[in-house]
Design a protein around this motif. Structure first.
Motif, short mmCIF file in Angstrom:
data_model
loop_
_atom_site.label_atom_id
_atom_site.label_comp_id
_atom_site.label_asym_id
_atom_site.label_seq_id
_atom_site.Cartn_x
_atom_site.Cartn_y
_atom_site.Cartn_z
N TYR A 20 0.81 -1.23 0.00
CA TYR A 20 0.00 0.00 0.00
C TYR A 20 0.83 1.27 0.00
O TYR A 20 0.53 2.22 0.72
N LEU A 21 1.88 1.31 -0.80
CA LEU A 21 2.65 2.56 -0.93
C LEU A 21 1.93 3.47 -1.91
O LEU A 21 1.23 3.00 -2.81
N ASP A 22 2.11 4.77 -1.74
CA ASP A 22 1.55 5.72 -2.70
C ASP A 22 2.51 5.81 -3.89
O ASP A 22 3.65 6.24 -3.75
N GLU A 23 2.02 5.37 -5.06
CA GLU A 23 2.92 5.25 -6.22
C GLU A 23 3.38 6.60 -6.77
O GLU A 23 4.33 6.68 -7.52
N HIS A 24 2.68 7.68 -6.35
CA HIS A 24 3.07 9.02 -6.83
C HIS A 24 4.09 9.68 -5.92
O HIS A 24 4.52 10.80 -6.17
N LEU A 25 4.44 9.00 -4.85
CA LEU A 25 5.40 9.57 -3.90
C LEU A 25 6.69 8.76 -3.90
O LEU A 25 6.66 7.53 -4.04
N LYS A 26 7.81 9.48 -3.73
CA LYS A 26 9.10 8.80 -3.62
C LYS A 26 9.16 8.03 -2.29
O LYS A 26 8.35 8.28 -1.38
N ALA A 27 10.17 7.16 -2.19
CA ALA A 27 10.29 6.33 -0.99
C ALA A 27 10.26 7.19 0.27
O ALA A 27 9.46 6.95 1.18
N HIS A 45 13.55 6.98 -5.03
CA HIS A 45 12.89 6.14 -6.03
C HIS A 45 11.39 6.07 -5.78
O HIS A 45 10.93 6.10 -4.64
N TYR A 46 10.64 5.94 -6.87
CA TYR A 46 9.19 5.71 -6.75
C TYR A 46 8.97 4.21 -6.56
O TYR A 46 9.78 3.39 -7.00
N PRO A 47 7.82 3.83 -5.94
CA PRO A 47 7.57 2.41 -5.68
C PRO A 47 7.78 1.51 -6.90
O PRO A 47 8.36 0.43 -6.78
N LYS A 48 7.33 1.96 -8.09
CA LYS A 48 7.44 1.04 -9.23
C LYS A 48 8.90 0.86 -9.70
O LYS A 48 9.19 -0.02 -10.49
N GLU A 49 9.78 1.68 -9.17
CA GLU A 49 11.21 1.51 -9.48
C GLU A 49 11.92 0.62 -8.45
O GLU A 49 13.14 0.50 -8.47
N LEU A 50 11.14 0.04 -7.56
CA LEU A 50 11.72 -0.77 -6.49
C LEU A 50 11.28 -2.23 -6.61
O LEU A 50 10.18 -2.51 -7.10
N SER A 51 12.12 -3.16 -6.14
CA SER A 51 11.72 -4.57 -6.10
C SER A 51 10.67 -4.75 -5.01
O SER A 51 10.50 -3.87 -4.15
N ARG A 89 10.24 -3.05 2.48
CA ARG A 89 11.08 -2.38 3.48
C ARG A 89 10.73 -0.89 3.58
O ARG A 89 10.81 -0.31 4.65
N VAL A 90 10.30 -0.29 2.46
CA VAL A 90 9.81 1.10 2.54
C VAL A 90 8.54 1.14 3.39
O VAL A 90 8.36 2.03 4.23
N SER A 91 7.68 0.15 3.20
CA SER A 91 6.44 0.17 3.99
C SER A 91 6.74 -0.12 5.46
O SER A 91 6.06 0.40 6.35
N LEU A 92 7.79 -0.89 5.72
CA LEU A 92 8.24 -1.08 7.11
C LEU A 92 8.76 0.25 7.67
O LEU A 92 8.45 0.63 8.82
N ALA A 93 9.52 0.97 6.86
CA ALA A 93 10.03 2.29 7.29
C ALA A 93 8.86 3.22 7.60
O ALA A 93 8.87 3.95 8.59
N ARG A 94 7.84 3.18 6.74
CA ARG A 94 6.66 4.02 6.97
C ARG A 94 5.97 3.64 8.29
O ARG A 94 5.51 4.51 9.04
#
Ligand code: ADP
Ligand code: MG
Length: 221
Positions: free
Chosen positions: A92-99, A137-143, A149-154
Motif C-alpha cells: 500500500y505505498l503511494d505510487e506518486h510519492l518517492k520512498a 525512487h518511486y515504488p514502481k522503481e523498487l523490487s 522495506r519502505v512500507s516497514l520504514a513508513r
C-alpha cells in the motif's frame, strides 16, 4: 499489550461468525511473535483488533495498562498514531510519492515532529533498513522486497512500540522474505512488540514465540 477474554463476533444479516473466541494473552515488548493458523482461523481479526481497527464484541484490551476496549474513534486514531505501525501484504505505498515521501506521510498528522525534521527522519529510517540508494525512487522503481522495506520504514515513522504485520512476506521470494523477517527481529531486539501473521515456516527461525490460532482460539506452539 494485554488481551483478556477478547471475543469478536461478526454479525451478518443471516448468521454470526466467531472471529476470536475468548482470547487471553499478554504480548510483551522486545519479543517477536509469529501468528500461524489456517485460513479463516482468526489471524487477521486478531491483528485488526490489536491495531484498533476493529471493535471488540466483549472482553478487554489494554495497551500500556490503559484499557482501550471502548474508546471513541478520535482517541483510537491518536493511540494508533502513537503506538502502532502496520505492514500489509500488498505494501500500500503511494505510487506518486518517492520512498522518503511515503515514509513522511504518517508524520504529517504527528504534531510532535517539526516539518523540517520529517525528511531527515524519513531518510534516516530508510538508511537504517539498507535503502540509502533508493531514497528518491518511486515504488514502481523498487523490487518487492524493497517496497516492503519502505512500507516497514513508513510503519516506523512515528516510532511506535507495537509493529503489526498481516502476511507481510506473502508476495515476496524467500530471499526477500528472510530480509524482512530479519528486520522485524531487529525491531523486537530494539524493544518493540512485533506481531506477525505468516503462513511461512521460515518465520519460526526468527520469531521468539510462535502462536497458533485455530477457530478463534490462541495457543503457544
Ligand atoms: P484469517 O485471517 O485467519 O484467514 P479472519 O480473521 O480474516 O481469518 O476471519 C476469521 C473468521 O471471521 C472467518 O470465518 C471469516 O470468514 C470471518 N470474518 C472475517 N471478517 C469478517 C467480516 N467483516 N464479516 C463477517 N465475517 C468475517
Ligand atoms: Mg487473514
Amino acid at each position: 499489550m494485554n488481551l483478556e477474554d477478547v471475543r469478536k463476533v461478526y454479525k451478518t444479516k443471516t448468521n454470526e461468525v466467531v472471529g476470536l473466541d475468548n482470547v487471553s494473552y499478554n504480548f510483551l515488548k522486545g519479543k517477536f511473535y509469529a501468528i500461524m493458523g489456517h485460513s479463516g482461523s482468526g489471524k487477521s481479526t486478531l491483528i485488526k483488533i490489536m491495531g484498533l481497527m476493529e471493535p471488540l464484541t466483549s472482553g478487554t484490551y489494554k495497551i500500556e495498562n490503559k484499557d482501550v476496549s471502548s474508546l471513541k474513534d478520535e482517541e483510537l486514531s491518536k493511540l494508533r498514531m502513537k503506538h502502532i505501525g502496520f505492514i500489509f501484504q500488498d505494501f500500500y505505498l503511494d505510487e506518486h510519492l518517492k520512498a522518503y515521501e511515503n515514509v513522511m506521510l504518517p508524520m504529517l498528522i504527528n504534531k510532535e515532529i517539526k516539518s523540517q525534521e520529517r525528511k531527515d527522519r524519513a531518510n534516516k529510517i530508510l538508511i537504517k533498513l539498507g535503502l540509502e540508494e533508493r531514497l528518491n525512487h518511486y515504488p514502481k522503481e523498487l523490487s518487492g522486497g524493497e517496497q516492503q522495506r519502505v512500507s516497514l520504514a513508513r510503519a516506523l515513522a512515528n516510532n511506535p512500540n507495537i509493529i503489526l504485520a498481516d502476511e507481510p512476506t506473502g508476495n515476496l521470494d524467500e530471499e526477500n522474505e528472510k530480509m524482512v523477517f530479519e528486520d522485524l527481529k531487529a525491531l523486537a531486539k530494539d524493544g518493540k512488540c512485533v506481531v506477525v501473521v505468516s503462513h511461512s515456516n521460515i518465520i519460526k527461525d526468527y520469531a521468539d514465540i510462535v502462536l497458533k490460532i485455530a477457530k478463534g482460539k490462541i495457543s503457544e506452539e
